[in-house]
Every structure is written in structure tokens, then in C-alpha cells.
Design a protein around this motif. Sequence first.
Motif, PDB file in Angstrom:
ATOM      1  N   ILE A   1       0.833  -1.201   0.000  1.00 58.69           N
ATOM      2  CA  ILE A   1       0.000   0.000   0.000  1.00 58.69           C
ATOM      3  C   ILE A   1       0.869   1.253   0.000  1.00 58.69           C
ATOM      4  CG2 ILE A   1      -1.704   1.322   1.330  1.00 58.69           C
ATOM      5  CD1 ILE A   1      -2.887  -1.472   2.160  1.00 58.69           C
ATOM      6  N   GLU A   2       1.902   1.270   0.841  1.00 57.92           N
ATOM      7  CA  GLU A   2       2.808   2.427   0.874  1.00 57.92           C
ATOM      8  C   GLU A   2       3.472   2.626  -0.492  1.00 57.92           C
ATOM      9  OE1 GLU A   2       5.040   5.636   2.690  1.00 57.92           O
ATOM     10  OE2 GLU A   2       3.247   4.572   3.345  1.00 57.92           O
ATOM     11  N   GLY A   3       3.961   1.544  -1.083  1.00 59.76           N
ATOM     12  CA  GLY A   3       4.574   1.638  -2.404  1.00 59.76           C
ATOM     13  C   GLY A   3       3.571   2.048  -3.464  1.00 59.76           C
ATOM     14  N   GLY A   4       2.349   1.534  -3.360  1.00 63.01           N
ATOM     15  CA  GLY A   4       1.300   1.895  -4.309  1.00 63.01           C
ATOM     16  C   GLY A   4       0.966   3.370  -4.261  1.00 63.01           C
ATOM     17  N   ILE A   5       0.932   3.923  -3.061  1.00 64.74           N
ATOM     18  CA  ILE A   5       0.665   5.355  -2.920  1.00 64.74           C
ATOM     19  C   ILE A   5       1.766   6.156  -3.608  1.00 64.74           C
ATOM     20  CG2 ILE A   5       0.572   7.263  -1.262  1.00 64.74           C
ATOM     21  CD1 ILE A   5      -0.868   5.288   0.665  1.00 64.74           C
ATOM     22  N   MET A   6       3.007   5.785  -3.363  1.00 63.61           N
ATOM     23  CA  MET A   6       4.121   6.511  -3.992  1.00 63.61           C
ATOM     24  C   MET A   6       4.077   6.378  -5.515  1.00 63.61           C
ATOM     25  SD  MET A   6       5.384   8.039  -1.494  1.00 63.61           S
ATOM     26  CE  MET A   6       6.703   8.842  -2.375  1.00 63.61           C
ATOM     27  N   LEU A   7       3.728   5.185  -6.008  1.00 63.23           N
ATOM     28  CA  LEU A   7       3.616   5.007  -7.461  1.00 63.23           C
ATOM     29  C   LEU A   7       2.470   5.841  -8.036  1.00 63.23           C
ATOM     30  CD1 LEU A   7       4.342   1.196  -7.756  1.00 63.23           C
ATOM     31  CD2 LEU A   7       5.739   3.063  -8.681  1.00 63.23           C
ATOM     32  N   CYS A   8       1.357   5.931  -7.328  1.00 59.68           N
ATOM     33  CA  CYS A   8       0.249   6.781  -7.788  1.00 59.68           C
ATOM     34  C   CYS A   8       0.709   8.230  -7.906  1.00 59.68           C
ATOM     35  CB  CYS A   8      -0.927   6.709  -6.816  1.00 59.68           C
ATOM     36  SG  CYS A   8      -1.851   5.183  -6.885  1.00 59.68           S
ATOM     37  N   LEU A   9       1.429   8.688  -6.899  1.00 61.59           N
ATOM     38  CA  LEU A   9       1.884  10.074  -6.904  1.00 61.59           C
ATOM     39  C   LEU A   9       2.888  10.341  -8.014  1.00 61.59           C
ATOM     40  CD1 LEU A   9       2.244  10.584  -3.048  1.00 61.59           C
ATOM     41  CD2 LEU A   9       0.386  11.399  -4.521  1.00 61.59           C
ATOM     42  N   THR A  10       3.794   9.394  -8.254  1.00 63.07           N
ATOM     43  CA  THR A  10       4.806   9.623  -9.291  1.00 63.07           C
ATOM     44  C   THR A  10       4.261   9.384 -10.694  1.00 63.07           C
ATOM     45  OG1 THR A  10       5.672   7.379  -9.033  1.00 63.07           O
ATOM     46  CG2 THR A  10       6.754   9.108  -7.779  1.00 63.07           C
ATOM     47  N   ASN A  11       3.341   8.429 -10.842  1.00 62.79           N
ATOM     48  CA  ASN A  11       2.772   8.126 -12.162  1.00 62.79           C
ATOM     49  C   ASN A  11       1.539   8.969 -12.481  1.00 62.79           C
ATOM     50  OD1 ASN A  11       4.705   6.140 -12.433  1.00 62.79           O
ATOM     51  ND2 ASN A  11       3.339   4.484 -11.859  1.00 62.79           N
ATOM     52  N   ARG A  12       1.046   9.675 -11.485  1.00 59.74           N
ATOM     53  CA  ARG A  12      -0.176  10.476 -11.632  1.00 59.74           C
ATOM     54  C   ARG A  12      -1.341   9.632 -12.132  1.00 59.74           C
ATOM     55  NH1 ARG A  12       0.990  16.501 -12.002  1.00 59.74           N
ATOM     56  NH2 ARG A  12       3.158  16.581 -11.393  1.00 59.74           N
ATOM     57  N   SER A  13      -1.498   8.496 -11.462  1.00 65.55           N
ATOM     58  CA  SER A  13      -2.551   7.554 -11.822  1.00 65.55           C
ATOM     59  C   SER A  13      -2.882   6.690 -10.611  1.00 65.55           C
ATOM     60  CB  SER A  13      -2.069   6.659 -12.971  1.00 65.55           C
ATOM     61  OG  SER A  13      -2.941   5.561 -13.145  1.00 65.55           O
ATOM     62  N   ALA A  14      -4.145   6.326 -10.469  1.00 65.07           N
ATOM     63  CA  ALA A  14      -4.565   5.427  -9.391  1.00 65.07           C
ATOM     64  C   ALA A  14      -4.372   3.959  -9.770  1.00 65.07           C
ATOM     65  CB  ALA A  14      -6.033   5.684  -9.038  1.00 65.07           C
ATOM     66  N   ASP A  15      -3.889   3.702 -10.977  1.00 63.97           N
ATOM     67  CA  ASP A  15      -3.736   2.324 -11.439  1.00 63.97           C
ATOM     68  C   ASP A  15      -2.881   1.443 -10.522  1.00 63.97           C
ATOM     69  OD1 ASP A  15      -5.456   2.767 -13.527  1.00 63.97           O
ATOM     70  OD2 ASP A  15      -3.866   3.102 -15.004  1.00 63.97           O
ATOM     71  N   PRO A  16      -1.772   1.928  -9.955  1.00 60.37           N
ATOM     72  CA  PRO A  16      -1.005   1.051  -9.059  1.00 60.37           C
ATOM     73  C   PRO A  16      -1.836   0.526  -7.884  1.00 60.37           C
ATOM     74  CG  PRO A  16       0.349   2.902  -9.707  1.00 60.37           C
ATOM     75  CD  PRO A  16      -1.046   3.185 -10.210  1.00 60.37           C
ATOM     76  N   LEU A  17      -2.700   1.359  -7.328  1.00 66.57           N
ATOM     77  CA  LEU A  17      -3.538   0.894  -6.217  1.00 66.57           C
ATOM     78  C   LEU A  17      -4.586  -0.105  -6.697  1.00 66.57           C
ATOM     79  CD1 LEU A  17      -3.996   4.094  -4.024  1.00 66.57           C
ATOM     80  CD2 LEU A  17      -2.680   2.034  -3.484  1.00 66.57           C
ATOM     81  N   ARG A  18      -5.050   0.051  -7.917  1.00 68.04           N
ATOM     82  CA  ARG A  18      -6.000  -0.926  -8.464  1.00 68.04           C
ATOM     83  C   ARG A  18      -5.333  -2.301  -8.603  1.00 68.04           C
ATOM     84  NH1 ARG A  18      -7.438   3.655 -11.512  1.00 68.04           N
ATOM     85  NH2 ARG A  18      -9.521   4.350 -10.995  1.00 68.04           N
ATOM     86  N   VAL A  19      -4.100  -2.308  -9.061  1.00 68.69           N
ATOM     87  CA  VAL A  19      -3.354  -3.565  -9.200  1.00 68.69           C
ATOM     88  C   VAL A  19      -3.128  -4.183  -7.817  1.00 68.69           C
ATOM     89  CG1 VAL A  19      -1.134  -4.574  -9.890  1.00 68.69           C
ATOM     90  CG2 VAL A  19      -2.285  -2.927 -11.387  1.00 68.69           C
TER      91      VAL A  19
END
Length: 186
Positions: free
Chosen positions: A156-174
Motif C-alpha cells: 500500500i505504501e509503495g502503491g501510494i508513492m507510485l500513484c503520486l509519481t505516475n499520476r494515476s490510481a492504477d497502481p492501487l487498483r493492481v
Amino acid sequence: METKSLIVDIAIKLFQQKGYNGVGLNEILQSGKITKGALYHHFPGGKEELLIACIETTNAMICEDIGSIFAAFPTTQAAAIALLDKLIVLYETEGTIAFYTIGSVVSGMDSLHDPVRKACSRLYADMQEIYSNKLMADGYSRDAASSTALMMTASIEGGIMLCLTNRSADPLRVIKRGVSNLLKEF
């Protein structure tokens, strides 16, 4: 608002936007129209003591929210999905979820002192305890709950950081699909 709380709130926002190393005390003071004397009255240890207060405040807010979500659902799987859905909606409606992580705050962690590292460690341990307790209530052994809680926290922590850097909620969906599948298998 009390001066100490104002300083912490301003510092949290600035640290989340720019990271600890990217924010100077003068910027915090100017943002809140706060005197240097007031800052050092409340935080005699300076910026690092303020950072610890920010981490502790963030910890309380995040863990209160996670705790209420996990208390409202009968299983870890349902609670984890609800938490991830909330984070996805927050990202899509507000464009950020930086307030739900300390990763952006403590960039450059290797240069921080032990009290800051311990404050960060407490946040992650508190989050993992919420997950682990729910997993044990679902029937997981203490060891299985502990390792699964660690994986959930890191994901979840990594997903949040990926969302912020990728500007997409897709990492959290995965991650939502992965956590759902993992918790279904047990």
C-alpha cells in the motif's frame, strides 16, 4: 488553532510536497506567519524535532482512519478492499493521497537520525498491527498474520508513492487485486 498545531500542520503539508530535505525552517515560518521564537519554544530541537511531531501526528491520523475501516468490515479482505477503494477515490477526486503516507516526507531517510527513524518505524508497526490483528481474527497464525501485514503495508505504501509519481490510481487498483487474491487463498 494553537500555535504548535499550526506549525505541525504547515510542516506536514510542506514536507509532503517537498520532502524533509526540501523544506527550510524559514519557509515554514513564512507560510504560517510564525516567529522563530514560537517555533523554538514548541520545538527546541529544531527541524528534526518538528519532523518527529509531524510523523506522530500523521501516524495518529492514518492509524485512526485505517482502524475505523478495519473495524467496520468483517474480514481483512473486505477491509483491505475498502481501504484501497478509499485511497483510489481520494486520489481521483483530490489528485493526491500524499497525506496518507510518510514516504514523501522522509525522502533522504538515510541521512536522518535515529529518533526520526524510530518514529517512522512506529507508524509502520502501528499500521501492521491493525492488519495483523484483523488477519488473526480471520484465523491466520501470528507468524502468517505478521508476514502478510508487512506485505500489505509495503504494497500500500509503495502503491501510494507510485500513484503520486505516475499520476494515476492504477497502481492501487493492481494492489487491490493482488491483496484480494492473496487474502482469498488463505
